[in-house]
Design an enzyme around this catalytic site. Structure first.
Site, short mmCIF file in Angstrom:
data_model
loop_
_atom_site.label_atom_id
_atom_site.label_comp_id
_atom_site.label_asym_id
_atom_site.label_seq_id
_atom_site.Cartn_x
_atom_site.Cartn_y
_atom_site.Cartn_z
CB CYS A 43 -14.42 -26.28 -2.76
SG CYS A 43 -16.31 -26.31 -2.34
CB CYS A 48 -16.80 -25.02 0.72
SG CYS A 48 -15.39 -24.20 0.06
CE LYS A 51 -17.32 -23.83 6.03
NZ LYS A 51 -16.53 -22.83 5.47
CE1 TYR A 178 -14.81 -16.09 4.01
CE2 TYR A 178 -12.80 -14.62 4.07
CZ TYR A 178 -14.23 -14.99 3.56
OH TYR A 178 -14.81 -14.13 2.78
CD GLU A 182 -15.89 -20.66 7.84
OE1 GLU A 182 -15.19 -21.71 7.48
OE2 GLU A 182 -16.46 -20.03 7.04
CG HIS A 435 -44.02 -9.61 10.75
ND1 HIS A 435 -43.17 -8.85 11.40
CD2 HIS A 435 -45.13 -9.92 11.41
CE1 HIS A 435 -43.42 -8.96 12.64
NE2 HIS A 435 -44.75 -9.64 12.67
CD GLU A 440 -40.11 -8.32 10.25
OE1 GLU A 440 -41.12 -7.60 9.90
OE2 GLU A 440 -40.43 -9.11 10.78
P1 NDP Z 1 -6.97 -15.49 5.67
O1 NDP Z 1 -6.12 -14.85 5.02
O2 NDP Z 1 -8.43 -15.30 5.89
O3 NDP Z 1 -6.64 -15.43 7.49
C1 NDP Z 1 -5.41 -15.72 7.75
C2 NDP Z 1 -5.21 -15.37 9.38
O4 NDP Z 1 -3.99 -15.73 9.78
C3 NDP Z 1 -5.09 -13.97 9.51
O5 NDP Z 1 -6.06 -13.60 10.94
C4 NDP Z 1 -3.70 -13.45 9.83
O6 NDP Z 1 -3.55 -12.14 10.31
C5 NDP Z 1 -3.18 -14.60 10.20
N1 NDP Z 1 -1.92 -15.02 10.06
C6 NDP Z 1 -0.94 -14.66 8.70
N2 NDP Z 1 0.04 -15.17 8.95
C7 NDP Z 1 0.25 -15.30 10.33
C8 NDP Z 1 1.51 -15.38 10.89
N3 NDP Z 1 2.58 -15.84 10.50
N4 NDP Z 1 1.39 -15.72 12.37
C9 NDP Z 1 0.23 -15.67 13.03
N5 NDP Z 1 -0.97 -15.30 12.29
C10 NDP Z 1 -0.97 -15.19 10.80
O7 NDP Z 1 -6.86 -17.18 5.62
P2 NDP Z 1 -7.60 -18.43 6.02
O8 NDP Z 1 -6.38 -19.46 6.07
O9 NDP Z 1 -8.61 -18.28 7.07
O10 NDP Z 1 -8.57 -18.48 4.83
C11 NDP Z 1 -8.00 -18.63 3.42
C12 NDP Z 1 -8.96 -18.30 2.43
O11 NDP Z 1 -9.80 -19.18 2.31
C13 NDP Z 1 -9.78 -16.94 2.89
O12 NDP Z 1 -8.87 -15.75 2.31
C14 NDP Z 1 -11.04 -17.25 2.27
O13 NDP Z 1 -11.00 -16.65 0.96
C15 NDP Z 1 -11.16 -18.56 1.89
N6 NDP Z 1 -11.97 -19.34 2.83
C16 NDP Z 1 -13.33 -18.82 2.56
C17 NDP Z 1 -14.41 -19.49 3.38
C18 NDP Z 1 -15.91 -19.18 3.38
O14 NDP Z 1 -16.20 -18.43 2.14
N7 NDP Z 1 -16.81 -19.41 4.39
C19 NDP Z 1 -13.93 -20.52 4.53
C20 NDP Z 1 -12.77 -20.75 4.62
C21 NDP Z 1 -11.78 -20.40 3.70
P3 NDP Z 1 -3.83 -10.75 9.85
O15 NDP Z 1 -5.27 -10.57 9.72
O16 NDP Z 1 -3.18 -9.94 10.73
O17 NDP Z 1 -3.22 -10.89 8.24
#
Ligand code: NDP
Length: 452
Positions: A43, A48, A51, A178, A182, A435, A440
Site C-alpha cells: 500500500c 495505493c 498510485k 482495478y 487505474e 444542494h 444529493e
Molecule cells: P484483478 O483481479 O482486479 O484483475 C485482474 C485482471 O487481469 C482481470 O481483468 C483478469 O481478467 C485479468 N487476467 C487475469 N489473468 C489473466 C491472464 N492470464 N491473461 C490475461 N488477463 C488476465 O487484479 P489487479 O491486479 O487489478 O488488482 C489486484 C487486487 O488489488 C484487486 O483485486 C484489488 O483488491 C486490489 N486493488 C485495489 C485497488 C483499490 O482499492 N482502488 C487498487 C488496486 C488494486 P478476468 O476478469 O477475465 O479474470
C-alpha cells in the site's frame, strides 16, 4: 515453555504493522516483526499511496481545461516526470519513516530481514538467527502475477510503474481489473497514448454492469482505446519499442507494456507446507474467521489469505487478530459490505450488491440516474456521472450503491455507513438533500427505473 516473543509477525505491510502495534502497544505483548523489503508494504511503497499521488498528478490537465472555461487565462505546461518522481520518492521515504516510528514507539523489535517458518513456534531469519514465538502471524501480502507467454519478460508490472526513467509515449495496459484500469487512466491523463486489452467482454468484472459500462465509456471518450475480448499472444522487442501481437490478429508497437493481470499471495518458500498448512490453489493461506490457520499457533491476515485484497481489510483483520489473541476480545472482521473505490477517471465507488448479484438473490427495485454534473457541464464537457441504488422489494433495505463520479470514493465511504446500518430506501428519501451537489441525487431518486 518460554519463547523469545509472544508474537512474531512476518511482513511489515498494513496488516502486519497494525497487528504488531496493537499487540505490543495496547496489550503489552513482546513482539518482533521481520520485513525483507521496505516498511509499509504494498500500500505505502508500491500501491495505493504512490498510485493515488499519480492519480492526482494526472488530473491537472483536465483541471486546466476546466479553469479556462471558467475564465482563467492559463495554459498547461509540460509534465516533468522526473521532478514528480523525486518528490514521490521523498514522500514514500517520509511515510516509511513514520511506519518505523510507530513500531518503535509501540515497542516492536524490527528485523530488516526475510523470515521463514521452521516449526509452529520458530522462525528463521535470512541472517541465520532463529527466534521462537508463542504466536506467529503471516502478513506477507502479494505480488503482481504475469502469465507466461513469448516475450512476457518485456512487460512491466505495477511495481515498476513508480520508478520509470521516463514516461512512455505509447503504452499498452493488459488486464481489466482495478490496477489495469487505474493505470490506463493515469497514463492517459499524463499525456500517454494508451491502449487497454482485456480478455473478457467488459472491464471491471464483478462490479455492477451499468457502472462499469459507464466507466468504460468515459475512459474511451477520453481517448483510451479499450479492446475487449483481446489478449496478447506475444511481445517482441523492436528497434523502436515493443511489438504486441494480439489474439484478434492486430499488431501494434508500444514503448511500455504494463501487465496488471492479478496478484498472487507471497507464500513461496515460507515453510508453511512443512508445518502442516495446505495452501490454496493460488498459494493463499486458508484461515478461519479469526484468521487462524490449520496450525493453532499460526495466524495470517491480509492479501496472503486471498480474502479481500484491500488495505483497510488487512488492517481490520490485523487489529481483530490482536484483539482476539492478546486483548481477550474474540473479534472476527465482517467481510460483508466492504466498500471500495476504483481510482479511474471518473472514479467508481461501490458498496454492497451489484444489480446482477442482487436480482439473483431476491426481487429488487433499481434506482439509477446519469447526468452532467454542474462543474463540468459549465465547462462544456460531455462527462456524465452515475448514481445508482439497488433496493430490496421485501425489506426496502438498500442492498447496493454504485457511484461513478469525481470523488466517488469520498461519497461511497459515507453511503457505506448508512447501508451497513441497514438503511431503507425510505430512510434515504427522508434525508434532506445537500444542494447543489452530485450526491444529493442519492436522496432524490423517487421512481425505480426498473424492477427485477
Ligand atoms: P484483478 O483481479 O482486479 O484483475 C485482474 C485482471 O487481469 C482481470 O481483468 C483478469 O481478467 C485479468 N487476467 C487475469 N489473468 C489473466 C491472464 N492470464 N491473461 C490475461 N488477463 C488476465 O487484479 P489487479 O491486479 O487489478 O488488482 C489486484 C487486487 O488489488 C484487486 O483485486 C484489488 O483488491 C486490489 N486493488 C485495489 C485497488 C483499490 O482499492 N482502488 C487498487 C488496486 C488494486 P478476468 O476478469 O477475465 O479474470
Amino acid at each position: 515453555m518460554t519463547f523469545d516473543y509472544d508474537l512474531f509477525v512476518i511482513g511489515g505491510g498494513s496488516g502486519g504493522v497494525r497487528a504488531a502495534r496493537v499487540a505490543s502497544g495496547e496489550y503489552g505483548a513482546k513482539v518482533g516483526l521481520a520485513e525483507e523489503s521496505r516498511m509499509g508494504g504494498t500500500c505505502v511503497i508500491r500501491g495505493c499511496v504512490p498510485k493515488k499521488l499519480m492519480v492526482f498528478a494526472s488530473g491537472f490537465p483536465a483541471m486546466v481545461e476546466e479553469a479556462q472555461a471558467y475564465g482563467w487565462k492559463i495554459k498547461a505546461g509540460a509534465f516533468d516526470w522526473r521532478a514528480f518522481r523525486t518528490h514521490l520518492e521523498a514522500e514514500l521515504d517520509r511515510l516509511e519513516g513514520a511506519y518505523r516510528n510507530t513500531l518503535k514507539t509501540a515497542g516492536v523489535i524490527v528485523h530488516d530481514d526475510r523470515a521463514t517458518v521452521v516449526d509452529p513456534h520458530r522462525v528463521r531469519l535470512a541472517s541465520g538467527q532463529e527466534v521462537t514465538a508463542r504466536h506467529i502471524l503471516v502478513a506477507t501480502g502479494g505480488r503482481p502475477f504475469v502469465p507466461e507467454f513469448p516475450g512476457s519478460d518485456l512487460a512491466v508490472t505495477s511495481n515498476e510503474m513508480f520508478h520509470l526513467d521516463a514516461l512512455p509515449k505509447r503504452a499498452l495496459v493488459v488486464g481489466g481489473g482495478y490496477i489495469a484500469s487505474e493505470f490506463a487512466c493515469i497514463l492517459n491523463g499524463l499525456g500517454v497514448k494508451v491502449s487497454q486489452y482485456y480478455r473478457g467482454a467488459q472491464i471491471l468484472r464483478g462490479f455492477d454492469d451499468e457502472a462499469r459500462g459507464h466507466v468504460a465509456n468515459a475512459m474511451q471518450a477520453q481517448g483510451i482505446a479499450i479492446h475487449c475480448g483481446t489478449d496478447v499472444m506475444r511481445l517482441e522487442k523492436t528497434a523502436t519499442g515493443i511489438r504486441a501481437v494480439a489474439t484478434d490478429g492486430s499488431e501494434a508497437e508500444y514503448d511500455l507494456v504494463l501487465y496488471a493481470t492479478g496478484r498472487r499471495p507471497n507464500t513461496e518458500g515460507l515453510g508453511l507446507e512443512g508445518i502442516g498448512i495446505t495452501l490454496g490453489r493460488s498459494g493463499e493461506i486458508p484461515v478461519d474467521r479469526f484468521s487462524q490457520t490449520a496450525v493453532p499457533s499460526v495466524f495470517a491476515v491480509g492479501d496472503v489469505t486471498g480474502r479481500i485484497n484491500l488495505t483497510p481489510v488487512a488492517i481490520r483483520e490485523g487489529h481483530a487478530f490482536a484483539d482476539t489473541v492478546f486483548g481477550g476480545k474474540p473479534t472476527a472482521f465482517d467481510h460483508k459490505l466492504v466498500a471500495s473505490a476504483i481510482f479511474t477517471q471518473p472514479e467508481m465507488g461501490s458498496v454492497g450488491l451489484s444489480e446482477e448479484a442482487a436480482r439473483e438473490q431476491e426481487p429488487i427495485e433499481v434506482y439509477s440516474t446519469a447526468f452532467r454534473p454542474m462543474k463540468t457541464a459549465f465547462a462544456g464537457k460531455p462527462d456524465r456521472v452515475l448514481m445508482k441504488l439497488i433496493v430490496s422489494q421485501a425489506t426496502r433495505k438498500v442492498l447496493g450503491c454504485h457511484i461513478v463520479a469525481p470523488e466517488a470514493g469520498e461519497m461511497i465511504q459515507l453511503a457505506a455507513i448508512a447501508i451497513g446500518m441497514g438503511a431503507t430506501k425510505e430512510q434515504f428519501d427522508a434525508t434532506c438533500a445537500v444542494h447543489p451537489t452530485m450526491a444529493e441525487e442519492l436522496v432524490t431518486m423517487r421512481k425505480p427505473v426498473r424492477t427485477a
